[in-house]
Scaffold this motif. Structure first.
Motif, PDB file in Angstrom:
ATOM      1  N   ASP A 118      26.759 -33.119 -35.321  1.00 48.61           N
ATOM      2  CA  ASP A 118      26.695 -31.708 -35.693  1.00 48.61           C
ATOM      3  C   ASP A 118      27.820 -31.367 -36.670  1.00 48.61           C
ATOM      4  N   LYS A 119      29.032 -31.830 -36.384  1.00 46.15           N
ATOM      5  CA  LYS A 119      30.171 -31.566 -37.280  1.00 46.15           C
ATOM      6  C   LYS A 119      29.965 -32.231 -38.646  1.00 46.15           C
TER       7      LYS A 119
ATOM      8  N   PHE B  17      26.350 -36.254 -30.207  1.00 50.45           N
ATOM      9  CA  PHE B  17      25.669 -35.042 -30.671  1.00 50.45           C
ATOM     10  C   PHE B  17      26.651 -34.098 -31.355  1.00 50.45           C
ATOM     11  N   ALA B  18      27.800 -33.882 -30.719  1.00 45.70           N
ATOM     12  CA  ALA B  18      28.819 -32.998 -31.307  1.00 45.70           C
ATOM     13  C   ALA B  18      29.345 -33.583 -32.609  1.00 45.70           C
TER      14      ALA B  18
ATOM     15  N   ARG C  77      23.106 -40.228 -41.091  1.00 41.73           N
ATOM     16  CA  ARG C  77      23.580 -40.220 -39.715  1.00 41.73           C
ATOM     17  C   ARG C  77      22.564 -40.925 -38.807  1.00 41.73           C
TER      18      ARG C  77
ATOM     19  N   ALA D 247      17.378 -33.878 -31.224  1.00 45.05           N
ATOM     20  CA  ALA D 247      18.423 -33.830 -32.234  1.00 45.05           C
ATOM     21  C   ALA D 247      17.888 -34.242 -33.610  1.00 45.05           C
TER      22      ALA D 247
ATOM     23  N   GLN E  26      16.140 -31.391 -35.061  1.00 40.43           N
ATOM     24  CA  GLN E  26      17.100 -30.388 -35.526  1.00 40.43           C
ATOM     25  C   GLN E  26      17.875 -30.863 -36.757  1.00 40.43           C
TER      26      GLN E  26
ATOM     27  N   LEU F 121      20.118 -33.384 -36.838  1.00 37.37           N
ATOM     28  CA  LEU F 121      21.470 -33.893 -36.577  1.00 37.37           C
ATOM     29  C   LEU F 121      21.633 -35.337 -37.033  1.00 37.37           C
TER      30      LEU F 121
ATOM     31  N   GLN G  74      27.091 -33.008 -40.016  1.00 37.68           N
ATOM     32  CA  GLN G  74      26.011 -32.285 -40.694  1.00 37.68           C
ATOM     33  C   GLN G  74      26.549 -31.021 -41.363  1.00 37.68           C
ATOM     34  N   GLN G  75      27.465 -30.332 -40.708  1.00 39.02           N
ATOM     35  CA  GLN G  75      28.038 -29.108 -41.260  1.00 39.02           C
ATOM     36  C   GLN G  75      28.981 -29.393 -42.428  1.00 39.02           C
TER      37      GLN G  75
END
Length: 140
Positions: free
Chosen positions: A67-68, A63-64, A78, A93, A96, A98, A70-71
């Motif tokens: 998230d990175k 998940f982390a 993904r 997720a 959201q 992700l 995606q940013q």
């Protein structure tokens, strides 16, 4: 069109080796046993079209990692691999943004290849559309 690069992230070496063997004929495959190395690869401009990551990993979970990614590089496709215990969190997720898809463990190799190939084809079509749009806007 050039071969796409598939990045596989999992903390288990045998899974990394198995997935590299499974996809080596269809993709350029990069493997990482942790999310931090994958992020470093992306930050350094390493080729990445699709990331296929396990969810449960020490230090930085999937998940982390997603998230990175995606940013930093939201255009990277993904996908996650997850045991059934994480399915509800994975669905949240996806909502959201992700990642795009959950592949449940244990997976079927044929099904997994089909899923990844479909996302690869989708990515290539998006790249072709973007290229054509640029040509049309540029007048040529």
């Amino acid at each position: 069109m050039a071969r796409l690069t598939l990045v596989v992230v999992d903390d288990e070496q045998e899974i990394l080796r198995a997935l590299k063997r499974l996809f080596r004929h269809d993709f350029d495959v990069e493997i990482f046993d942790n999310g931090a190395d994958c992020i470093t690869h992306i930050e350094q401009g390493g080729p990445v079209d699709i990331v296929l990551s396990d969810i449960r990993m020490p230090f930085m979970d999937g998940f982390a990692l997603m998230d990175k990614i995606q940013q930093q590089a939201p255009d990277i496709t993904r996908l996650c691999i997850s045991g059934y215990a994480d399915i509800d969190r994975c669905q949240q997720a996806i909502e959201q943004g992700l990642f795009e898809y959950i592949i449940p463990k244990p997976w079927d190799n044929f099904e997994l290849k089909c899923i990844v190939k479909l996302f690869a084809e989708n990515r290539q079509l998006k790249q072709q559309i973007a290229s054509l749009s640029e040509q049309l806007e540029g007048g040529g």
